[in-house]
Design a protein around this motif. Structure first.
Motif, PDB file in Angstrom:
ATOM      1  N   MET A  50       9.839   0.104  -7.281  1.00  0.00           N
ATOM      2  CA  MET A  50       8.447   0.369  -7.562  1.00  0.00           C
ATOM      3  C   MET A  50       7.561  -0.677  -6.875  1.00  0.00           C
ATOM      4  O   MET A  50       6.524  -0.354  -6.323  1.00  0.00           O
ATOM      5  CB  MET A  50       8.204   0.355  -9.062  1.00  0.00           C
ATOM      6  CG  MET A  50       6.773   0.674  -9.426  1.00  0.00           C
ATOM      7  SD  MET A  50       6.431   0.713 -11.169  1.00  0.00           S
ATOM      8  CE  MET A  50       7.255   2.208 -11.631  1.00  0.00           C
ATOM      9  N   LEU A  51       7.998  -1.916  -6.893  1.00  0.00           N
ATOM     10  CA  LEU A  51       7.207  -2.989  -6.289  1.00  0.00           C
ATOM     11  C   LEU A  51       7.082  -2.798  -4.782  1.00  0.00           C
ATOM     12  O   LEU A  51       6.022  -3.032  -4.216  1.00  0.00           O
ATOM     13  CB  LEU A  51       7.830  -4.344  -6.618  1.00  0.00           C
ATOM     14  CG  LEU A  51       7.066  -5.583  -6.188  1.00  0.00           C
ATOM     15  CD1 LEU A  51       5.649  -5.578  -6.720  1.00  0.00           C
ATOM     16  CD2 LEU A  51       7.783  -6.834  -6.680  1.00  0.00           C
ATOM     17  N   LYS A 103       1.300   0.061  -0.551  1.00  0.00           N
ATOM     18  CA  LYS A 103       0.032   0.746  -0.821  1.00  0.00           C
ATOM     19  C   LYS A 103      -1.153  -0.200  -0.804  1.00  0.00           C
ATOM     20  O   LYS A 103      -2.262   0.192  -0.469  1.00  0.00           O
ATOM     21  CB  LYS A 103       0.094   1.457  -2.171  1.00  0.00           C
ATOM     22  CG  LYS A 103       0.965   2.677  -2.148  1.00  0.00           C
ATOM     23  CD  LYS A 103       0.999   3.552  -3.380  1.00  0.00           C
ATOM     24  CE  LYS A 103       0.472   3.067  -4.648  1.00  0.00           C
ATOM     25  NZ  LYS A 103       0.723   3.974  -5.795  1.00  0.00           N
ATOM     26  N   GLY A 104      -0.931  -1.441  -1.173  1.00  0.00           N
ATOM     27  CA  GLY A 104      -2.031  -2.392  -1.231  1.00  0.00           C
ATOM     28  C   GLY A 104      -1.617  -3.639  -1.977  1.00  0.00           C
ATOM     29  O   GLY A 104      -0.484  -3.747  -2.438  1.00  0.00           O
ATOM     30  N   PRO A 105      -2.541  -4.582  -2.113  1.00  0.00           N
ATOM     31  CA  PRO A 105      -2.213  -5.802  -2.837  1.00  0.00           C
ATOM     32  C   PRO A 105      -1.838  -5.465  -4.282  1.00  0.00           C
ATOM     33  O   PRO A 105      -2.451  -4.595  -4.890  1.00  0.00           O
ATOM     34  CB  PRO A 105      -3.497  -6.628  -2.792  1.00  0.00           C
ATOM     35  CG  PRO A 105      -4.419  -5.920  -1.871  1.00  0.00           C
ATOM     36  CD  PRO A 105      -3.900  -4.550  -1.649  1.00  0.00           C
ATOM     37  N   CYS A 106      -0.823  -6.124  -4.773  1.00  0.00           N
ATOM     38  CA  CYS A 106      -0.460  -5.872  -6.166  1.00  0.00           C
ATOM     39  C   CYS A 106      -0.184  -7.197  -6.872  1.00  0.00           C
ATOM     40  O   CYS A 106       0.234  -8.167  -6.260  1.00  0.00           O
ATOM     41  CB  CYS A 106       0.726  -4.922  -6.266  1.00  0.00           C
ATOM     42  SG  CYS A 106       2.256  -5.547  -5.620  1.00  0.00           S
ATOM     43  N   GLU A 125      -0.759  -5.639 -12.537  1.00  0.00           N
ATOM     44  CA  GLU A 125      -0.702  -4.229 -12.159  1.00  0.00           C
ATOM     45  C   GLU A 125       0.710  -3.667 -12.313  1.00  0.00           C
ATOM     46  O   GLU A 125       0.881  -2.548 -12.811  1.00  0.00           O
ATOM     47  CB  GLU A 125      -1.186  -4.058 -10.719  1.00  0.00           C
ATOM     48  CG  GLU A 125      -2.648  -4.374 -10.542  1.00  0.00           C
ATOM     49  CD  GLU A 125      -3.031  -4.551  -9.082  1.00  0.00           C
ATOM     50  OE1 GLU A 125      -2.140  -4.488  -8.200  1.00  0.00           O
ATOM     51  OE2 GLU A 125      -4.216  -4.740  -8.824  1.00  0.00           O
ATOM     52  N   ILE A 126       1.710  -4.427 -11.917  1.00  0.00           N
ATOM     53  CA  ILE A 126       3.096  -3.952 -12.025  1.00  0.00           C
ATOM     54  C   ILE A 126       3.492  -3.827 -13.495  1.00  0.00           C
ATOM     55  O   ILE A 126       4.123  -2.840 -13.891  1.00  0.00           O
ATOM     56  CB  ILE A 126       4.062  -4.879 -11.260  1.00  0.00           C
ATOM     57  CG1 ILE A 126       3.745  -4.860  -9.752  1.00  0.00           C
ATOM     58  CG2 ILE A 126       5.515  -4.513 -11.513  1.00  0.00           C
ATOM     59  CD1 ILE A 126       3.861  -3.496  -9.089  1.00  0.00           C
ATOM     60  N   VAL A 163       8.518 -10.653  -5.148  1.00  0.00           N
ATOM     61  CA  VAL A 163       7.636 -10.143  -4.097  1.00  0.00           C
ATOM     62  C   VAL A 163       8.097 -10.652  -2.737  1.00  0.00           C
ATOM     63  O   VAL A 163       8.194  -9.879  -1.776  1.00  0.00           O
ATOM     64  CB  VAL A 163       6.162 -10.543  -4.364  1.00  0.00           C
ATOM     65  CG1 VAL A 163       5.284 -10.276  -3.149  1.00  0.00           C
ATOM     66  CG2 VAL A 163       5.621  -9.809  -5.581  1.00  0.00           C
ATOM     67  N   ASP A 164       8.414 -11.933  -2.641  1.00  0.00           N
ATOM     68  CA  ASP A 164       8.870 -12.501  -1.366  1.00  0.00           C
ATOM     69  C   ASP A 164      10.183 -11.871  -0.902  1.00  0.00           C
ATOM     70  O   ASP A 164      10.360 -11.596   0.285  1.00  0.00           O
ATOM     71  CB  ASP A 164       9.030 -14.020  -1.480  1.00  0.00           C
ATOM     72  CG  ASP A 164       7.698 -14.746  -1.490  1.00  0.00           C
ATOM     73  OD1 ASP A 164       6.661 -14.136  -1.148  1.00  0.00           O
ATOM     74  OD2 ASP A 164       7.692 -15.942  -1.843  1.00  0.00           O
ATOM     75  N   GLU A 165      11.109 -11.627  -1.818  1.00  0.00           N
ATOM     76  CA  GLU A 165      12.376 -10.988  -1.458  1.00  0.00           C
ATOM     77  C   GLU A 165      12.137  -9.594  -0.890  1.00  0.00           C
ATOM     78  O   GLU A 165      12.754  -9.199   0.100  1.00  0.00           O
ATOM     79  CB  GLU A 165      13.297 -10.879  -2.677  1.00  0.00           C
ATOM     80  CG  GLU A 165      13.929 -12.170  -3.094  1.00  0.00           C
ATOM     81  CD  GLU A 165      14.783 -12.017  -4.350  1.00  0.00           C
ATOM     82  OE1 GLU A 165      15.276 -10.899  -4.628  1.00  0.00           O
ATOM     83  OE2 GLU A 165      14.951 -13.022  -5.061  1.00  0.00           O
ATOM     84  N   ILE A 166      11.241  -8.864  -1.511  1.00  0.00           N
ATOM     85  CA  ILE A 166      10.953  -7.504  -1.048  1.00  0.00           C
ATOM     86  C   ILE A 166      10.230  -7.537   0.295  1.00  0.00           C
ATOM     87  O   ILE A 166      10.559  -6.775   1.202  1.00  0.00           O
ATOM     88  CB  ILE A 166      10.165  -6.719  -2.106  1.00  0.00           C
ATOM     89  CG1 ILE A 166      11.092  -6.464  -3.297  1.00  0.00           C
ATOM     90  CG2 ILE A 166       9.606  -5.417  -1.545  1.00  0.00           C
ATOM     91  CD1 ILE A 166      10.424  -5.887  -4.494  1.00  0.00           C
TER      92      ILE A 166
END
Length: 117
Positions: free
Chosen positions: A1-2, A8-11, A15-16, A42-45
């Motif tokens: 999902m992340l 899509k945009g900043p998250c 929001e998550i 976030v960094d891993e993704i």
């Protein structure tokens, strides 16, 4: 999902967490129990997405930095170097899948009827 939300945009963690119908502190507690922070995930993704884009596309580095929501290409380059120990272009050169074109088979030519070859 992340991954989807990042593209899509900043998250944010707020929001998550909302997408999972939980408070952002609850999300933080769950992540802490796993020994990670939201920013680490976030960094891993982002790193996984960056590797995929570098290896499987011909996108320019500035385009990749835009897709991954970096403020400028140099911020992406610094982050990628921190994650991998090398620049994005050096990583691409050593990891890009070589796109091989199918080999053409030589078709023997027969002389045309009535020609003198």
């Amino acid at each position: 999902m992340l991954e989807t939300e990042l593209l899509k945009g900043p998250c944010t963690s707020i929001e998550i967490a909302r997408l999972f119908s939980m408070h952002h502190r609850t999300l933080s507690r769950h992540l802490a129990r796993e020994g990670v922070t939201f920013q680490q995930v976030v960094d891993e993704i982002r790193f996984a997405l960056a590797r995929d884009l570098l290896a499987n596309t011909d996108m320019a580095l500035d385009q990749i930095s835009v897709v991954l929501r970096y403020s400028e290409p140099s911020a992406f380059t610094r982050a990628f170097h921190r994650w991998s120990g090398q620049s994005p272009s050096a990583w691409r050169a050593s990891h890009a899948r070589r796109r091989k074109l199918p080999r053409r088979r030589a078709i023997p030519r027969r002389p045309l009827p009535g020609s003198s070859s």
